[in-house]
Design a protein around this motif. Structure first.
Motif: not given
Length: 236
Positions: A131-158
């Protein structure tokens, strides 16, 4: 753009030669007829040159619009990849919840069978670790998705910024078209119109350069988001 600048330079050279001919008419012999370029002919030549430059500017504007459309298409594709990554993240979260349910079930089994405490403790620890490992992976994946989404938003603004620049350039060209109509009736505005045309060409070059830079950034963001999506799929 280089071709347009070369065309303007050629036109200015022709105008200079025409001015030289007008101010210093050439005569070869006293018996030959003197040849000059009249102010009306010079003005017509200048207007023709300005029209040619405007046609080239319109062509460059069309090319810039095609780049903007392509950038928007890539942004949409990147958003689709982000959505897929979000779906994978949701599935990983569901699996983490299921694993937590297994931990609860293992804990109940401990209370019901004291003789199996040692084995059940081991199973519980393993499940909790999962469970701990899965939670860490979920958190890491969530961070990656958030960062990628932010980059997409920035590129759309550009992309939007590049579109705004392109629209401004188009407005400048429209103004030049209006000034060209006035130029045909007011020759003294020709010099001012040439300068404004040069400024519009420079602005268009800047807009084109900006579009190319934003396209490169958007391509990099798309590649990073694809990597993030692959990482999320591994959680399935």
């Amino acid at each position: 753009m280089k071709k347009t600048i070369k065309t303007i330079a050629t036109a200015l050279t022709v105008n200079a030669k025409a001015d030289s001919v007008t101010s210093n008419p050439t005569t070869e012999n006293n018996d030959k007829v003197q040849t000059t370029v009249t102010p009306e002919q010079q003005l017509k030549n200048n207007v023709d040159t300005t029209k040619a430059n405007l046609d080239q500017s319109k062509a460059n504007t069309a090319d810039a619009q095609a780049v903007v459309d392509n950038l928007q298409k890539q942004a949409d594709q990147t958003q689709s990849v982000a959505n897929s990554a979000q779906t994978a993240l949701n599935k990983a979260q569901q699996e983490a919840n299921t694993a937590k349910g297994n931990v609860d079930q293992a804990t109940q089994e401990v209370s019901n069978a004291e003789t199996l405490n040692q084995n059940l403790d081991s199973k519980t620890q393993t499940a909790q670790s999962n469970v701990d490992t899965a939670n860490k992976e979920v958190n890491a994946a969530q961070n990656d998705v958030n960062q990628a989404t932010q980059e997409v938003n920035e590129k759309q603004q550009a992309v939007q910024t590049a579109q705004d620049n392109l629209n401004q350039t188009q407005n400048d060209l429209n103004k030049l078209n209006q000034q060209l109509a006035e130029l045909q009736q007011a020759p003294e505005l020709l010099v001012q119109t040439k300068q404004q045309l040069a400024d519009a060409q420079s602005n268009l070059q800047t807009a084109n350069d900006n579009l190319v830079a934003k396209k490169n950034e958007l391509n990099k963001a798309t590649a990073d988001l694809a990597t993030t999506s692959n990482k999320s799929r591994k959680l399935n």
